[in-house]
Motif scaffolding. Structure first.
Motif, PDB file in Angstrom:
ATOM      1  N   UNK A  72       0.807  -1.226   0.000  1.00  0.00           N
ATOM      2  CA  UNK A  72       0.000   0.000   0.000  1.00  0.00           C
ATOM      3  C   UNK A  72       0.839   1.275   0.000  1.00  0.00           C
ATOM      4  N   UNK A  73       2.159   1.150   0.022  1.00  0.00           N
ATOM      5  CA  UNK A  73       3.012   2.328   0.213  1.00  0.00           C
ATOM      6  C   UNK A  73       3.512   2.948  -1.081  1.00  0.00           C
ATOM      7  N   UNK A  74       3.165   2.359  -2.245  1.00  0.00           N
ATOM      8  CA  UNK A  74       3.566   2.958  -3.519  1.00  0.00           C
ATOM      9  C   UNK A  74       2.698   4.168  -3.847  1.00  0.00           C
ATOM     10  N   UNK A  86       4.853   5.295 -10.101  1.00  0.00           N
ATOM     11  CA  UNK A  86       4.267   3.966  -9.918  1.00  0.00           C
ATOM     12  C   UNK A  86       4.243   3.210 -11.226  1.00  0.00           C
ATOM     13  N   UNK A  87       3.953   3.896 -12.323  1.00  0.00           N
ATOM     14  CA  UNK A  87       3.938   3.220 -13.624  1.00  0.00           C
ATOM     15  C   UNK A  87       5.281   2.674 -13.995  1.00  0.00           C
ATOM     16  N   UNK A  88       6.306   3.479 -13.775  1.00  0.00           N
ATOM     17  CA  UNK A  88       7.649   3.001 -14.079  1.00  0.00           C
ATOM     18  C   UNK A  88       8.022   1.819 -13.202  1.00  0.00           C
ATOM     19  N   UNK A  89       7.608   1.869 -11.932  1.00  0.00           N
ATOM     20  CA  UNK A  89       7.923   0.780 -11.015  1.00  0.00           C
ATOM     21  C   UNK A  89       7.287  -0.515 -11.481  1.00  0.00           C
ATOM     22  N   UNK A  90       5.996  -0.415 -11.963  1.00  0.00           N
ATOM     23  CA  UNK A  90       5.306  -1.633 -12.400  1.00  0.00           C
ATOM     24  C   UNK A  90       5.892  -2.178 -13.684  1.00  0.00           C
TER      25      UNK A  90
END
Length: 287
Positions: A272-274, A281-285
């Motif tokens: 829940x911390x993203x 967040x998109x880049x992380x995913x």
């Protein structure tokens, strides 16, 4: 690969000596090192013409370079490097003097890294070799009174895991060995003991008492450990970590299970911390 050349630190006793003897029995050549090489004279009889001894203090860069040069001069190559030199330490974190902790890290962590760095150009140049890092089950499982020792071993494991991926393209392997309790003089007079604070008897007294009586009673056989390490070095499907002893297997497995339980219990909170709906967040995913 009979005839390999081993460079082993800390051969005056314990795993270092057992590995030197096992390698010689397998027909290999050994450069056995210690801070006091006079204690290694008897190893020459175990492999006439196939043994060299050298002074190597892992906190002294000059002796590291001299030992590597000696190995290359004597045998022309180095195939297996074993970072074994070290000693134990017992004491609660608050009981540790910072100078004591730094001295321990110099031997157990920085010394092993220094030896590794000294041999890596030769291993890369010849297109292969194995670096054996003598860690401990304490590299994954820490316990009261052994915080300093386990911190040093954990640091060694962290750098070694990265190293394994870095040197794989050159044909160089890394093996992290995680023994439990073996009869290697661990707990004997060489064991460092921090000055005790009475309040910590509640959490460290059992550890201190065990250290005082364990030498010579441990279940592990160093000669069998050495044979297991040779088998892992020879294996065409290499493992990164090798636990040795029933206690190591049981304690590491229990630790991993507890990690799994904690991860699952807190997974929803952790996820829940993203940042939600952002470019970050998109880049992380997408990774």
């Amino acid at each position: 690969m009979a005839g390999r050349v081993w460079l082993i630190t800390g051969c005056s006793a314990g795993f270092g000596r057992a590995l030197a003897l096992a390698a010689l029995a397998a027909g290999d050549r050994v450069v056995a090192t210690a801070r006091r090489p006079e204690r290694l004279a008897d190893l020459a009889g175990a492999g006439p013409g196939r043994v060299r001894t050298a002074r190597l203090d892992v906190t002294d860069a000059a002796t590291i370079d001299e030992a590597v040069t000696s190995a290359l001069s004597a045998f022309g190559r180095i195939d297996v490097v074993v970072n074994n030199a070290g000693h134990g330490s017992v004491g609660a974190v608050e009981e540790l003097a910072m100078a004591e902790l730094r001295a321990l890290m110099e031997v157990m962590f920085f010394g092993a890294v220094a030896v590794t760095k000294a041999v890596l150009p030769h291993l890369r140049g010849q297109g292969g070799g194995t670096i054996v890092q003598m860690s401990s089950m304490g590299g994954q499982v820490s316990m009261p009174g052994f915080g300093a020792y386990c911190a040093a071993k954990s640091a060694l494991e962290g750098v070694s895991e990265a190293l394994a991926a870095e040197v794989a393209p050159f044909g160089v392997r890394v093996l992290i060995v995680e023994p439990g309790a073996f009869r290697t003089e661990f707990g004997g007079p060489r064991m460092h003991r921090s000055q005790a604070i009475d309040e910590y008897r509640v959490s460290t007294a059992r550890t201190r008492a065990a250290v005082d009586t364990m030498d010579g009673t441990q279940p592990g056989d160093p000669a069998k450990a050495a044979q297991a390490i040779l088998r892992a070095v020879d294996d065409p499907d290499p493992t990164l970590r090798l636990a040795l002893g029933n206690d190591a297997v049981d304690n590491i497995r229990a630790h991993h299970e507890q990690l799994r339980i904690d991860l699952e219990r807190w997974e929803k909170v952790s996820r829940s911390t993203d940042l939600v709906g952002s470019a970050v967040a998109g880049r992380s995913r997408s990774r």
